[in-house]
Enzyme design. Structure first.
Site, PDB file in Angstrom:
ATOM      1  CG  ASN A   8       1.148 -15.768   0.116  1.00  0.00           C
ATOM      2  OD1 ASN A   8       1.796 -16.075   1.122  1.00  0.00           O
ATOM      3  ND2 ASN A   8       1.714 -15.421  -1.040  1.00  0.00           N
ATOM      4  CE  LYS A  10       2.219 -11.860  -0.936  1.00  0.00           C
ATOM      5  NZ  LYS A  10       2.415 -10.941  -2.029  1.00  0.00           N
ATOM      6  CG  HIS A  94       4.194 -16.252  -4.463  1.00  0.00           C
ATOM      7  ND1 HIS A  94       4.871 -15.070  -4.566  1.00  0.00           N
ATOM      8  CD2 HIS A  94       2.891 -15.929  -4.263  1.00  0.00           C
ATOM      9  CE1 HIS A  94       4.008 -14.059  -4.413  1.00  0.00           C
ATOM     10  NE2 HIS A  94       2.807 -14.563  -4.226  1.00  0.00           N
ATOM     11  CD  GLU A  96       5.805 -11.712  -2.975  1.00  0.00           C
ATOM     12  OE1 GLU A  96       5.660 -12.392  -1.944  1.00  0.00           O
ATOM     13  OE2 GLU A  96       4.975 -10.844  -3.344  1.00  0.00           O
ATOM     14  CD  GLU A 164      -0.504 -14.993  -6.891  1.00  0.00           C
ATOM     15  OE1 GLU A 164      -1.301 -14.469  -6.115  1.00  0.00           O
ATOM     16  OE2 GLU A 164       0.654 -15.297  -6.575  1.00  0.00           O
ATOM     17  N   GLY A 170       0.424  -6.889  -5.000  1.00  0.00           N
ATOM     18  CA  GLY A 170       0.735  -5.847  -4.018  1.00  0.00           C
ATOM     19  C   GLY A 170       0.738  -4.431  -4.570  1.00  0.00           C
ATOM     20  CB  SER A 209      -4.275  -5.959  -6.517  1.00  0.00           C
ATOM     21  OG  SER A 209      -2.941  -5.513  -6.332  1.00  0.00           O
TER      22      SER A 209
HETATM   23  P1  PGA Z   1      -1.648  -9.297  -3.111  1.00  0.00           P
HETATM   24  O1  PGA Z   1      -0.714 -10.607  -3.179  1.00  0.00           O
HETATM   25  O2  PGA Z   1      -3.055  -9.789  -2.885  1.00  0.00           O
HETATM   26  O3  PGA Z   1      -1.110  -8.510  -1.951  1.00  0.00           O
HETATM   27  O4  PGA Z   1      -1.511  -8.598  -4.421  1.00  0.00           O
HETATM   28  C1  PGA Z   1      -1.138 -11.784  -3.823  1.00  0.00           C
HETATM   29  C2  PGA Z   1      -0.058 -12.821  -3.781  1.00  0.00           C
HETATM   30  O5  PGA Z   1       1.126 -12.474  -3.850  1.00  0.00           O
HETATM   31  O6  PGA Z   1      -0.338 -14.018  -3.665  1.00  0.00           O
END
Ligand code: PGA
Length: 248
Positions: A8, A10, A94, A96, A164, A170, A209
């Protein structure tokens, strides 16, 4: 079940990131027993990256979509548009999107139906916040999100579920392996109960992460059928290590 390792990106990347995909493909050449690989770039780059991605072995996905097919929705993209540009998957809900665009479970469900209408596979994202975990509500939250976000008719071809934990995205922090195992087994049991045998082959991804250092341990857990990778998917070195850590 063939694991799925999904990137992803983003809101990262430029059109010259096609070079990263070429690099990845070169480095994967000749390797056997690879997982399925999915890249979800920012939608504006889907076309240009798609030409490279589609050449072989890598699937392409969108990061979100509107649930209508067409209409007066400035700035939005429909699932049919993603399909038109060669996408195979679309992320739905997601955290976000849930957080910054107010997407709730019923909207995620509508998106999922739109993804199916366009003939694609939905990657439905769920997960608890730090506060919800601290108050012992993780399983209730997952149940509520599963119930609200998944339409009738999910199966191994049209749906992938990504667990998640919001607090792990992140941050460099992950749940313990035991917590991930428990959450995934809970999700599996839950979807089997509410959607029957068709839910058996649905891939459950872990996200939050995932890094080269923890990928092999996480991907070896029962009911973890792949990973959704944010930060560590932006560099092909680390993304490749995660791909190679998937069970053969
Ligand atoms: P990350 O993000 O691996 O940077 O923690 C995962 C995601 O948001 O899908």
């Amino acid at each position: 079940m063939i694991p799925l390792i999904a990137a992803n990106w983003k809101m990262h990347g430029r059109k010259d990131w096609t070079a990263k995909i070429t690099e990845l493909q070169d480095r994967l050449k000749g390797q056997r027993g690879l997982p399925e690989i999915l890249i979800c770039p920012p939608s504006i780059y889907l076309g240009v990256l798609g030409v490279e991605v589609k050449r072989k072995r890598i699937s392409l996905g969108g990061q979100s979509c509107h649930f209508e097919r067409d209409g007066a929705f400035t700035g939005d993209m429909s699932a049919e548009m993603y399909a038109d540009m060669g996408a195979d998957y679309i992320l739905c809900g997601h955290s976000e999107r849930r957080q910054y665009h107010d997407e709730g479970d019923s909207e995620v469900r509508d998106q999922c139906l739109a993804v199916w209408r366009a003939g694609l596979t939905a990657v439905v994202c769920i997960g608890e916040t730090e506060g919800e975990r601290a108050s012992g509500n993780t399983t209730d939250i997952l149940d509520r999100q599963l119930k609200g976000s998944l339409p009738e008719g999910i199966n191994a071809e049209n749906c992938v579920i990504a667990y998640e934990p919001v607090w792990a995205i992140g941050t460099g922090r992950t749940p313990t392996l035991k917590d991930i195992r428990q959450a995934h087994s809970h999700i599996r049991n839950r979807i089997l109960k509410s959607h029957g045998r068709a839910a058996k082959g649905i891939r459950l991804l872990y996200g939050g992460s995932v890094k080269p250092a923890n990928a092999a341990d996480i991907l070896a857990l029962p009911d973890v059928d792949g990973a959704l990778v944010g930060g560590a998917s932006l560099e092909m070195d680390s993304f490749l290590k995660i791909i190679e850590a998937a069970p053969k």
